[in-house]
Design a protein around this motif. Structure first.
Motif, PDB file in Angstrom:
ATOM      1  N   LEU A  72       0.822  -1.211   0.000  1.00 43.10           N
ATOM      2  CA  LEU A  72       0.000   0.000   0.000  1.00 43.10           C
ATOM      3  C   LEU A  72       0.858   1.265   0.000  1.00 43.10           C
ATOM      4  O   LEU A  72       0.566   2.213  -0.726  1.00 43.10           O
ATOM      5  CB  LEU A  72      -0.940   0.007   1.217  1.00 43.10           C
ATOM      6  CG  LEU A  72      -2.225  -0.780   1.088  1.00 43.10           C
ATOM      7  CD1 LEU A  72      -2.852  -1.027   2.457  1.00 43.10           C
ATOM      8  CD2 LEU A  72      -3.195  -0.058   0.172  1.00 43.10           C
ATOM      9  N   GLN A  76       0.926   4.046  -2.945  1.00 50.65           N
ATOM     10  CA  GLN A  76       0.652   5.461  -2.649  1.00 50.65           C
ATOM     11  C   GLN A  76       1.751   6.358  -3.208  1.00 50.65           C
ATOM     12  O   GLN A  76       1.468   7.374  -3.839  1.00 50.65           O
ATOM     13  CB  GLN A  76       0.511   5.670  -1.138  1.00 50.65           C
ATOM     14  CG  GLN A  76       0.162   7.093  -0.748  1.00 50.65           C
ATOM     15  CD  GLN A  76      -1.175   7.541  -1.284  1.00 50.65           C
ATOM     16  OE1 GLN A  76      -2.162   6.805  -1.209  1.00 50.65           O
ATOM     17  NE2 GLN A  76      -1.239   8.737  -1.825  1.00 50.65           N
ATOM     18  N   LYS A  77       2.997   5.977  -3.008  1.00 52.54           N
ATOM     19  CA  LYS A  77       4.110   6.769  -3.540  1.00 52.54           C
ATOM     20  C   LYS A  77       4.079   6.797  -5.065  1.00 52.54           C
ATOM     21  O   LYS A  77       4.309   7.840  -5.679  1.00 52.54           O
ATOM     22  CB  LYS A  77       5.449   6.206  -3.054  1.00 52.54           C
ATOM     23  CG  LYS A  77       5.749   6.495  -1.608  1.00 52.54           C
ATOM     24  CD  LYS A  77       7.078   5.898  -1.200  1.00 52.54           C
ATOM     25  CE  LYS A  77       7.312   6.056   0.279  1.00 52.54           C
ATOM     26  NZ  LYS A  77       8.549   5.397   0.715  1.00 52.54           N
ATOM     27  N   GLU A  80       1.257   9.135  -6.261  1.00 51.74           N
ATOM     28  CA  GLU A  80       1.639  10.542  -6.129  1.00 51.74           C
ATOM     29  C   GLU A  80       2.602  10.943  -7.238  1.00 51.74           C
ATOM     30  O   GLU A  80       2.460  12.015  -7.841  1.00 51.74           O
ATOM     31  CB  GLU A  80       2.254  10.792  -4.756  1.00 51.74           C
ATOM     32  CG  GLU A  80       1.247  10.680  -3.622  1.00 51.74           C
ATOM     33  CD  GLU A  80       1.887  10.634  -2.242  1.00 51.74           C
ATOM     34  OE1 GLU A  80       3.131  10.751  -2.123  1.00 51.74           O
ATOM     35  OE2 GLU A  80       1.131  10.467  -1.254  1.00 51.74           O
ATOM     36  N   MET A 108      -5.025   0.379  -4.986  1.00 50.03           N
ATOM     37  CA  MET A 108      -5.148   0.810  -3.576  1.00 50.03           C
ATOM     38  C   MET A 108      -6.430   0.243  -2.968  1.00 50.03           C
ATOM     39  O   MET A 108      -6.404  -0.293  -1.853  1.00 50.03           O
ATOM     40  CB  MET A 108      -5.185   2.344  -3.478  1.00 50.03           C
ATOM     41  CG  MET A 108      -3.871   3.032  -3.713  1.00 50.03           C
ATOM     42  SD  MET A 108      -2.702   2.819  -2.363  1.00 50.03           S
ATOM     43  CE  MET A 108      -3.419   3.843  -1.110  1.00 50.03           C
ATOM     44  N   ARG A 112      -6.657  -2.463   0.102  1.00 48.12           N
ATOM     45  CA  ARG A 112      -7.396  -2.152   1.342  1.00 48.12           C
ATOM     46  C   ARG A 112      -8.403  -3.258   1.655  1.00 48.12           C
ATOM     47  O   ARG A 112      -8.575  -3.643   2.808  1.00 48.12           O
ATOM     48  CB  ARG A 112      -8.093  -0.803   1.212  1.00 48.12           C
ATOM     49  CG  ARG A 112      -7.144   0.363   1.298  1.00 48.12           C
ATOM     50  CD  ARG A 112      -7.890   1.684   1.262  1.00 48.12           C
ATOM     51  NE  ARG A 112      -6.959   2.787   1.225  1.00 48.12           N
ATOM     52  CZ  ARG A 112      -6.913   3.711   0.269  1.00 48.12           C
ATOM     53  NH1 ARG A 112      -7.763   3.671  -0.751  1.00 48.12           N
ATOM     54  NH2 ARG A 112      -6.032   4.679   0.317  1.00 48.12           N
TER      55      ARG A 112
END
Length: 188
Positions: A72, A76-77, A80, A108, A112
């Motif tokens: 995760l 996320q990185k 971005e 993502m 989750r």
């Protein structure tokens, strides 16, 4: 000069009392044993040994959850980074980049859902365990497919943008693949 048995005894005492020996705790051994046959064992060992979340990895389920958390964080990185790139690339690359950002957002969501399923796992097997395991495996597999689909969008594009995207997404795919492997170990 010390005799060889005395020297050996002294060296053994130093080795046992060294900080490195203390680092080989049962938790660290779990990481090492679990990562040895992963798709990317070096990546697995590096990310889970250094991950603060794996410090609490006392069980294989804890370790699988730590691997999903690592995945995760990498997604996320990557998200971005890819979103920031969108404004600075050619029109042809923008379409592929937009699709890739969408795929990573889906990744993502699936990771989750995987975490949620792993939290609900009950010991002792049974129908509920099988159901949650099936869900976790399916969602992580779907996340890997999203990552591959993202890269497919760049097949016709050459250059630095393609190389940058490939590097970021391949990194995500490796930690996600390792997470899937560790989840699959829970079935054993």
């Amino acid at each position: 000069m010390p005799t060889p048995p005395l020297l050996l005894s002294l060296l053994l005492t130093l080795l046992i009392s060294s900080p490195t020996a203390a680092a080989a705790s049962p938790k660290h051994d779990l990481v090492r044993r679990s990562c040895v046959h992963a798709s990317y064992p070096d990546v697995c060992l590096r990310t889970l040994s250094s991950s603060s979340s794996s410090g609490a990895a006392a069980t294989p389920r804890d370790l699988a959850q730590a691997a999903v958390r690592v995945s995760l964080a990498h997604v996320q990185k990557a998200l971005e980074y890819l979103a920031a790139m969108k404004g600075s690339v050619a029109r042809r690359e923008q379409g592929a980049l937009s699709d890739c950002v969408e795929q990573m957002a889906d990744t993502m969501d699936e990771l989750r859902k995987t975490m949620s399923a792993l939290r609900k796992l009950r010991r002792g097997g049974g129908a509920e365990f099988r159901w949650q395991m099936s869900n976790a495996e399916t969602w992580v597999s779907a996340a890997l497919t999203n990552e591959e689909t993202c890269l497919d969008g760049f097949k016709e594009i050459d250059g630095e943008v393609r190389a940058d995207v490939r590097k970021k997404v391949t990194n995500v795919a490796r930690v996600t693949s390792n997470a899937l492997y560790l989840i699959n170990l829970l079935d054993d």
